[in-house]
Scaffold this motif. Structure first.
Motif, PDB file in Angstrom:
ATOM      1  N   THR A  58     -19.852   8.383 -20.407  1.00 30.28           N
ATOM      2  CA  THR A  58     -21.128   8.370 -19.688  1.00 30.28           C
ATOM      3  C   THR A  58     -21.595   9.782 -19.382  1.00 30.28           C
ATOM      4  O   THR A  58     -22.774  10.105 -19.547  1.00 30.28           O
ATOM      5  N   ALA A  65     -25.044  11.440 -20.974  1.00 24.45           N
ATOM      6  CA  ALA A  65     -26.085  12.017 -20.125  1.00 24.45           C
ATOM      7  C   ALA A  65     -26.271  13.501 -20.415  1.00 24.45           C
ATOM      8  O   ALA A  65     -27.403  14.000 -20.445  1.00 24.45           O
ATOM      9  N   GLU A  82     -24.579   8.775 -14.126  1.00 24.30           N
ATOM     10  CA  GLU A  82     -25.707   9.483 -14.719  1.00 24.30           C
ATOM     11  C   GLU A  82     -26.531  10.209 -13.663  1.00 24.30           C
ATOM     12  O   GLU A  82     -26.980  11.335 -13.896  1.00 24.30           O
TER      13      GLU A  82
END
Length: 146
Positions: A47, A51, A121
């Motif tokens: 993740t 991002a 994020e």
């Protein structure tokens, strides 16, 4: 009459292991050549990387040579504001996100995979905004517009 125990050498017997109940052991669900299914550490890293890739593609000039790193916990004394979720250094061009505070100390109204990913994020966006001196909502203007 066929003799017992004679087999052609082309057929090899496979060893079958049995557990204490006499059943054969099962193979792993992912197979021998695949990595295990996902875990929290790997999904956190993926993740953060996704991002960071989005931000690098959106702001290539501002984020040139910026390293995004993942640490477990902040080291040293904490300020009076609580446990830090990230650390940025404009001189070193580094953003360090701390996995344990983000995952375990974030208060989510719904604790599912989507909301956990959104929290990670948002921390990447806020840390990057702090590094380059912009508002986090300005980093991905089209991403949040519906």
């Amino acid at each position: 009459m066929a003799r017992r125990g004679t087999r052609s050498s082309t057929f090899a017997r496979r060893a079958v292991r049995h557990d204490r109940h006499g059943r054969a052991q099962r193979s792993p669900a992912t197979g021998p050549h695949l990595p295990p299914l996902k875990n929290r550490i790997d999904s956190f890293d993926m993740t953060v990387a996704a991002a960071a890739d989005f931000l690098r593609a959106t702001w290539p000039d501002e984020l040139v040579n910026v390293r995004f790193e993942v640490g477990n916990m902040p080291v040293g004394e904490q300020n009076g504001e609580g446990v830090a979720r990230w650390w940025t250094s404009a001189a070193e061009r580094r953003v360090v996100l701390y996995r344990l505070p983000i995952q375990r100390m974030s208060k989510l109204h719904r604790d599912d995979e989507l909301h956990q990913r959104m929290m990670i994020e948002s921390c990447v966006f806020r840390a990057t905004a702090e590094l380059i001196g912009k508002d986090p909502w300005d980093l991905g203007p089209d991403r949040f517009r519906f």
